[in-house]
Motif scaffolding. Structure first.
Motif, PDB file in Angstrom:
ATOM      1  N   ARG A  92     -63.308 -94.667 -10.129  1.00  0.00           N
ATOM      2  CA  ARG A  92     -62.823 -95.357 -11.335  1.00  0.00           C
ATOM      3  C   ARG A  92     -63.930 -96.017 -12.133  1.00  0.00           C
ATOM      4  N   ARG A  93     -65.113 -96.050 -11.584  1.00  0.00           N
ATOM      5  CA  ARG A  93     -66.221 -96.727 -12.257  1.00  0.00           C
ATOM      6  C   ARG A  93     -67.039 -95.732 -13.059  1.00  0.00           C
ATOM      7  N   CYS A  94     -67.624 -96.214 -14.154  1.00  0.00           N
ATOM      8  CA  CYS A  94     -68.517 -95.371 -14.935  1.00  0.00           C
ATOM      9  C   CYS A  94     -69.608 -96.243 -15.544  1.00  0.00           C
ATOM     10  N   ALA A  95     -70.718 -95.608 -15.874  1.00  0.00           N
ATOM     11  CA  ALA A  95     -71.844 -96.311 -16.485  1.00  0.00           C
ATOM     12  C   ALA A  95     -72.577 -95.339 -17.395  1.00  0.00           C
ATOM     13  N   ALA A  96     -73.062 -95.880 -18.499  1.00  0.00           N
ATOM     14  CA  ALA A  96     -73.881 -95.077 -19.410  1.00  0.00           C
ATOM     15  C   ALA A  96     -75.265 -94.921 -18.785  1.00  0.00           C
ATOM     16  N   VAL A  97     -75.793 -93.706 -18.831  1.00  0.00           N
ATOM     17  CA  VAL A  97     -77.135 -93.435 -18.330  1.00  0.00           C
ATOM     18  C   VAL A  97     -78.106 -93.702 -19.479  1.00  0.00           C
ATOM     19  N   PRO A  98     -79.114 -94.573 -19.271  1.00  0.00           N
ATOM     20  CA  PRO A  98     -80.076 -94.837 -20.340  1.00  0.00           C
ATOM     21  C   PRO A  98     -80.751 -93.536 -20.797  1.00  0.00           C
ATOM     22  N   PRO A  99     -81.038 -93.408 -22.094  1.00  0.00           N
ATOM     23  CA  PRO A  99     -81.622 -92.166 -22.623  1.00  0.00           C
ATOM     24  C   PRO A  99     -82.882 -91.712 -21.883  1.00  0.00           C
ATOM     25  N   GLU A 100     -83.755 -92.646 -21.506  1.00  0.00           N
ATOM     26  CA  GLU A 100     -84.987 -92.264 -20.798  1.00  0.00           C
ATOM     27  C   GLU A 100     -84.676 -91.640 -19.445  1.00  0.00           C
ATOM     28  N   LEU A 101     -83.671 -92.166 -18.767  1.00  0.00           N
ATOM     29  CA  LEU A 101     -83.285 -91.618 -17.477  1.00  0.00           C
ATOM     30  C   LEU A 101     -82.604 -90.256 -17.647  1.00  0.00           C
ATOM     31  N   ALA A 102     -81.841 -90.103 -18.717  1.00  0.00           N
ATOM     32  CA  ALA A 102     -81.204 -88.812 -18.998  1.00  0.00           C
ATOM     33  C   ALA A 102     -82.261 -87.735 -19.234  1.00  0.00           C
ATOM     34  N   VAL A 103     -83.326 -88.076 -19.957  1.00  0.00           N
ATOM     35  CA  VAL A 103     -84.424 -87.127 -20.200  1.00  0.00           C
ATOM     36  C   VAL A 103     -85.064 -86.731 -18.873  1.00  0.00           C
ATOM     37  N   ALA A 104     -85.293 -87.721 -18.004  1.00  0.00           N
ATOM     38  CA  ALA A 104     -85.896 -87.439 -16.698  1.00  0.00           C
ATOM     39  C   ALA A 104     -84.985 -86.548 -15.856  1.00  0.00           C
ATOM     40  N   LEU A 105     -83.693 -86.811 -15.892  1.00  0.00           N
ATOM     41  CA  LEU A 105     -82.738 -86.003 -15.132  1.00  0.00           C
ATOM     42  C   LEU A 105     -82.717 -84.567 -15.646  1.00  0.00           C
ATOM     43  N   ARG A 106     -82.708 -84.416 -16.965  1.00  0.00           N
ATOM     44  CA  ARG A 106     -82.730 -83.060 -17.540  1.00  0.00           C
ATOM     45  C   ARG A 106     -84.010 -82.322 -17.135  1.00  0.00           C
ATOM     46  N   ALA A 107     -85.145 -83.011 -17.164  1.00  0.00           N
ATOM     47  CA  ALA A 107     -86.421 -82.385 -16.779  1.00  0.00           C
ATOM     48  C   ALA A 107     -86.407 -81.996 -15.300  1.00  0.00           C
ATOM     49  N   ALA A 108     -85.849 -82.851 -14.454  1.00  0.00           N
ATOM     50  CA  ALA A 108     -85.784 -82.560 -13.021  1.00  0.00           C
ATOM     51  C   ALA A 108     -84.907 -81.343 -12.750  1.00  0.00           C
ATOM     52  N   VAL A 109     -83.764 -81.274 -13.403  1.00  0.00           N
ATOM     53  CA  VAL A 109     -82.859 -80.146 -13.198  1.00  0.00           C
ATOM     54  C   VAL A 109     -83.499 -78.850 -13.706  1.00  0.00           C
ATOM     55  N   THR A 110     -84.171 -78.919 -14.826  1.00  0.00           N
ATOM     56  CA  THR A 110     -84.860 -77.734 -15.358  1.00  0.00           C
ATOM     57  C   THR A 110     -85.925 -77.243 -14.377  1.00  0.00           C
ATOM     58  N   ALA A 111     -86.716 -78.169 -13.827  1.00  0.00           N
ATOM     59  CA  ALA A 111     -87.744 -77.783 -12.851  1.00  0.00           C
ATOM     60  C   ALA A 111     -87.107 -77.153 -11.617  1.00  0.00           C
ATOM     61  N   LEU A 112     -86.031 -77.738 -11.122  1.00  0.00           N
ATOM     62  CA  LEU A 112     -85.345 -77.185  -9.958  1.00  0.00           C
ATOM     63  C   LEU A 112     -84.813 -75.783 -10.236  1.00  0.00           C
ATOM     64  N   GLN A 113     -84.299 -75.575 -11.438  1.00  0.00           N
ATOM     65  CA  GLN A 113     -83.805 -74.241 -11.804  1.00  0.00           C
ATOM     66  C   GLN A 113     -84.926 -73.211 -11.828  1.00  0.00           C
ATOM     67  N   HIS A 114     -86.148 -73.666 -12.114  1.00  0.00           N
ATOM     68  CA  HIS A 114     -87.301 -72.764 -12.143  1.00  0.00           C
ATOM     69  C   HIS A 114     -87.964 -72.643 -10.771  1.00  0.00           C
ATOM     70  N   GLY A 115     -87.287 -73.144  -9.744  1.00  0.00           N
ATOM     71  CA  GLY A 115     -87.792 -72.987  -8.386  1.00  0.00           C
ATOM     72  C   GLY A 115     -88.829 -74.009  -7.972  1.00  0.00           C
ATOM     73  N   GLU A 116     -88.984 -75.086  -8.717  1.00  0.00           N
ATOM     74  CA  GLU A 116     -89.968 -76.110  -8.391  1.00  0.00           C
ATOM     75  C   GLU A 116     -89.289 -77.283  -7.688  1.00  0.00           C
ATOM     76  N   ALA A 117     -89.950 -77.844  -6.690  1.00  0.00           N
ATOM     77  CA  ALA A 117     -89.463 -79.071  -6.066  1.00  0.00           C
ATOM     78  C   ALA A 117     -89.774 -80.233  -7.006  1.00  0.00           C
TER      79      ALA A 117
END
Length: 126
Positions: A37-62
């Motif tokens: 039931r809880r939710c929180a807005a993710v700060p834009p800087e953290l969202a950018v980091a999360l997107r970059a991490a997921v992109t790297a993982l998709q490209h086979g990088e740890a």
């Protein structure tokens, strides 16, 4: 990386990664995290980091998340800079990068390695 309890490494091949990447690719807009039931807005800087991490993982990088004040071994610092360990040791001995030597082994702060890398990319002297 050697000295932080807050360090986390994630390897590629996670279940649900494709679905997460698709959601994150929907655009640079606001991101909301929901847990029950809880939710929180993710700060834009953290969202950018999360997107970059997921992109790297998709490209086979740890992906490793570690605090900037983490201490690295000379090999870890060399890996971050993409140089050999002997080249890194020469940088340390020349004073281009600060280090500590609590015993027999040198340690370099991640923050200093990243600052050196950024200055080097800009064409600075480090």
């Amino acid at each position: 990386m050697s000295s932080s309890a807050a360090e986390v490494t994630v390897r590629p091949g996670l279940d649900g990664l494709a679905e997460l990447a698709e959601l994150l690719a929907a655009g640079p807009g606001p991101l909301t995290l929901r847990a029950g039931r809880r939710c929180a807005a993710v700060p834009p800087e953290l969202a950018v980091a999360l997107r970059a991490a997921v992109t790297a993982l998709q490209h086979g990088e740890a992906v490793t998340i570690t605090p900037h004040d983490a201490l690295l071994t000379t090999q870890e610092a060399a890996d971050v800079l993409g140089v050999s360990r002997p080249t890194l040791v020469r940088l340390l001995e020349s004073g281009a990068l600060p280090f500590t030597q609590p015993g027999r082994h040198r340690r370099v702060r991640l923050e200093d390695v990243l600052a050196y890398a950024a200055a080097h990319r800009r064409g600075g002297t480090g």
